[in-house]
Scaffold this motif. Structure first.
Motif, PDB file in Angstrom:
ATOM      1  N   UNK A 199       1.121 -29.699 -22.333  1.00 17.26           N
ATOM      2  CA  UNK A 199      -0.243 -29.371 -21.933  1.00 17.26           C
ATOM      3  C   UNK A 199      -0.934 -28.536 -23.011  1.00 17.26           C
ATOM      4  N   UNK A 200      -0.184 -27.637 -23.629  1.00 20.12           N
ATOM      5  CA  UNK A 200      -0.760 -26.808 -24.695  1.00 20.12           C
ATOM      6  C   UNK A 200      -0.939 -27.605 -25.984  1.00 20.12           C
ATOM      7  N   UNK A 201       0.027 -28.453 -26.257  1.00 24.77           N
ATOM      8  CA  UNK A 201      -0.079 -29.310 -27.438  1.00 24.77           C
ATOM      9  C   UNK A 201      -1.325 -30.189 -27.368  1.00 24.77           C
ATOM     10  N   UNK A 202      -1.612 -30.730 -26.194  1.00 29.65           N
ATOM     11  CA  UNK A 202      -2.723 -31.676 -26.060  1.00 29.65           C
ATOM     12  C   UNK A 202      -4.068 -31.046 -26.406  1.00 29.65           C
ATOM     13  N   UNK A 203      -4.198 -29.744 -26.223  1.00 30.12           N
ATOM     14  CA  UNK A 203      -5.455 -29.081 -26.599  1.00 30.12           C
ATOM     15  C   UNK A 203      -5.644 -29.150 -28.112  1.00 30.12           C
ATOM     16  N   UNK A 204      -4.583 -28.801 -28.862  1.00 34.03           N
ATOM     17  CA  UNK A 204      -4.667 -28.886 -30.315  1.00 34.03           C
ATOM     18  C   UNK A 204      -4.821 -30.316 -30.799  1.00 34.03           C
ATOM     19  N   UNK A 205      -4.101 -31.230 -30.166  1.00 32.12           N
ATOM     20  CA  UNK A 205      -4.198 -32.653 -30.498  1.00 32.12           C
ATOM     21  C   UNK A 205      -5.621 -33.140 -30.268  1.00 32.12           C
ATOM     22  N   UNK A 206      -6.223 -32.732 -29.155  1.00 35.99           N
ATOM     23  CA  UNK A 206      -7.590 -33.125 -28.856  1.00 35.99           C
ATOM     24  C   UNK A 206      -8.571 -32.619 -29.894  1.00 35.99           C
ATOM     25  N   UNK A 207      -8.361 -31.408 -30.371  1.00 35.97           N
ATOM     26  CA  UNK A 207      -9.248 -30.866 -31.409  1.00 35.97           C
ATOM     27  C   UNK A 207      -9.116 -31.644 -32.716  1.00 35.97           C
ATOM     28  N   UNK A 208      -7.872 -31.999 -33.067  1.00 36.35           N
ATOM     29  CA  UNK A 208      -7.664 -32.781 -34.287  1.00 36.35           C
ATOM     30  C   UNK A 208      -8.290 -34.170 -34.150  1.00 36.35           C
ATOM     31  N   UNK A 209      -8.187 -34.762 -32.971  1.00 38.28           N
ATOM     32  CA  UNK A 209      -8.833 -36.055 -32.719  1.00 38.28           C
ATOM     33  C   UNK A 209     -10.350 -35.945 -32.864  1.00 38.28           C
ATOM     34  N   UNK A 210     -10.907 -34.841 -32.400  1.00 36.89           N
ATOM     35  CA  UNK A 210     -12.354 -34.650 -32.505  1.00 36.89           C
ATOM     36  C   UNK A 210     -12.789 -34.580 -33.966  1.00 36.89           C
ATOM     37  N   UNK A 211     -11.965 -33.952 -34.807  1.00 38.58           N
ATOM     38  CA  UNK A 211     -12.267 -33.915 -36.241  1.00 38.58           C
ATOM     39  C   UNK A 211     -12.219 -35.328 -36.823  1.00 38.58           C
ATOM     40  N   UNK A 212     -11.205 -36.108 -36.416  1.00 37.38           N
ATOM     41  CA  UNK A 212     -11.108 -37.492 -36.879  1.00 37.38           C
ATOM     42  C   UNK A 212     -12.339 -38.289 -36.467  1.00 37.38           C
ATOM     43  N   UNK A 213     -12.812 -38.070 -35.242  1.00 38.91           N
ATOM     44  CA  UNK A 213     -14.007 -38.766 -34.775  1.00 38.91           C
ATOM     45  C   UNK A 213     -15.212 -38.413 -35.638  1.00 38.91           C
ATOM     46  N   UNK A 214     -15.347 -37.144 -35.977  1.00 39.05           N
ATOM     47  CA  UNK A 214     -16.487 -36.698 -36.775  1.00 39.05           C
ATOM     48  C   UNK A 214     -16.468 -37.302 -38.180  1.00 39.05           C
ATOM     49  N   UNK A 215     -15.279 -37.597 -38.692  1.00 35.71           N
ATOM     50  CA  UNK A 215     -15.162 -38.104 -40.061  1.00 35.71           C
ATOM     51  C   UNK A 215     -15.087 -39.625 -40.123  1.00 35.71           C
ATOM     52  N   UNK A 216     -14.887 -40.282 -38.996  1.00 35.22           N
ATOM     53  CA  UNK A 216     -14.664 -41.732 -38.997  1.00 35.22           C
ATOM     54  C   UNK A 216     -15.835 -42.480 -39.632  1.00 35.22           C
ATOM     55  N   UNK A 217     -15.574 -43.333 -40.614  1.00 33.88           N
ATOM     56  CA  UNK A 217     -16.664 -44.079 -41.255  1.00 33.88           C
ATOM     57  C   UNK A 217     -17.177 -45.244 -40.417  1.00 33.88           C
ATOM     58  N   UNK A 218     -16.353 -45.755 -39.504  1.00 33.82           N
ATOM     59  CA  UNK A 218     -16.728 -46.885 -38.668  1.00 33.82           C
ATOM     60  C   UNK A 218     -17.136 -46.409 -37.274  1.00 33.82           C
ATOM     61  N   UNK A 219     -18.264 -46.865 -36.740  1.00 36.47           N
ATOM     62  CA  UNK A 219     -18.677 -46.453 -35.395  1.00 36.47           C
ATOM     63  C   UNK A 219     -17.607 -46.715 -34.329  1.00 36.47           C
ATOM     64  N   UNK A 220     -16.908 -47.836 -34.451  1.00 41.43           N
ATOM     65  CA  UNK A 220     -15.868 -48.142 -33.478  1.00 41.43           C
ATOM     66  C   UNK A 220     -14.743 -47.129 -33.503  1.00 41.43           C
ATOM     67  N   UNK A 221     -14.367 -46.648 -34.694  1.00 41.48           N
ATOM     68  CA  UNK A 221     -13.314 -45.645 -34.810  1.00 41.48           C
ATOM     69  C   UNK A 221     -13.804 -44.290 -34.301  1.00 41.48           C
ATOM     70  N   UNK A 222     -15.079 -43.993 -34.582  1.00 42.82           N
ATOM     71  CA  UNK A 222     -15.661 -42.761 -34.033  1.00 42.82           C
ATOM     72  C   UNK A 222     -15.546 -42.764 -32.519  1.00 42.82           C
TER      73      UNK A 222
END
Length: 238
Positions: A46-69
């Motif tokens: 449960x604690x890991x998922x918070x950090x994982x979610x934040x890292x995913x959000x960074x990936x979304x912000x950087x994604x060059x393709x709208x589908x990946x975002x």
């Protein structure tokens, strides 16, 4: 020639097999895993998922393709909202209060894994980041499908009677398989556009995250505590 993801999986094939054979997952599969170990695992996850979610959000912000975002943003929400609901269902079944959960300290491995992903998110590029995020999708599906196969091959005693069947079904289902496929496609696309040095860093990130996945199962099985706990102010004998 196979894509980056196939090569990365082959590179870590011993780790992948070791995760299937780890006592935590062997006992999860046959329903004999102790409640104490599973509760400890859930608290850490449960604690890991918070950090994982934040890292995913960074990936979304950087994604060059709208589908990946869209995918990475949706996965961030899934990690923080939907998967945590699975944990909370088990917490309620076990009768664990917020105070009980707070008493379970974040393990060194849990802190290490989340810190690693967030460090990659802040110091590496988009290709390295999504390569580091991929194992959490792919490894869980791989383990879930393997365990489900053992359940379905073992009759009712090994299947519906398993107290951990809800966890197994979550990571073995077709919807989660699609998430794995989407993440793999994004990683393969990023690798195909990258230079050799970037692909080497991607492979290193994927491998390290796989190592942390093994360590996460192992730390839960050992009920990992901080080895310096007895040296803290106020600790017995300190």
């Amino acid at each position: 020639m196979s894509g980056f993801c196939d090569q990365a999986w082959q590179h870590t094939v011993k780790l992948q097999q070791a995760m299937l054979e780890h006592p935590f997952n062997e006992e999860l599969a046959d329903g004999s895993l102790s409640r104490e170990r599973f509760q400890f695992y859930l608290a850490q996850d449960a604690r890991y998922l918070v950090g994982f979610g934040r890292a995913l959000a960074v990936a979304a912000a950087r994604a060059p393709e709208p589908g990946d975002l869209s995918f990475f943003a949706g996965a961030a929400r899934e990690a923080v909202v939907v998967e945590r609901a699975l944990h909370e269902g088990y917490f309620a079944r076990f009768g664990l209060s917020e105070a009980d959960l707070a008493a379970i300290e974040t393990s060194p491995t849990c802190l290490g894994y989340t810190s690693y992903l967030l460090a990659v998110a802040q110091t590496e590029g988009y290709p390295e980041l999504i390569a580091a995020l991929l194992p959490c999708f792919w490894v869980y599906h791989h383990v879930g499908v393997d365990i489900l196969g053992r359940q379905d091959g073992g009759g009712d005693e090994a299947g519906d009677g398993n107290p951990y069947r809800a966890w197994i079904d979550t990571y073995a289902d077709d919807e989660f398989a699609q998430a794995v496929a989407t993440c793999r496609t994004a990683v393969d696309r990023a690798a195909a556009a990258a230079d050799d040095a970037t692909r080497e860093r991607m492979l290193a990130a994927f491998t390290r995250a796989c190592e942390y996945e093994w360590m996460f199962w192992d730390s839960a099985y050992r009920l990992e505590a901080w080895p310096t706990k007895h040296l803290r102010p106020g600790a017995p004998g300190a």
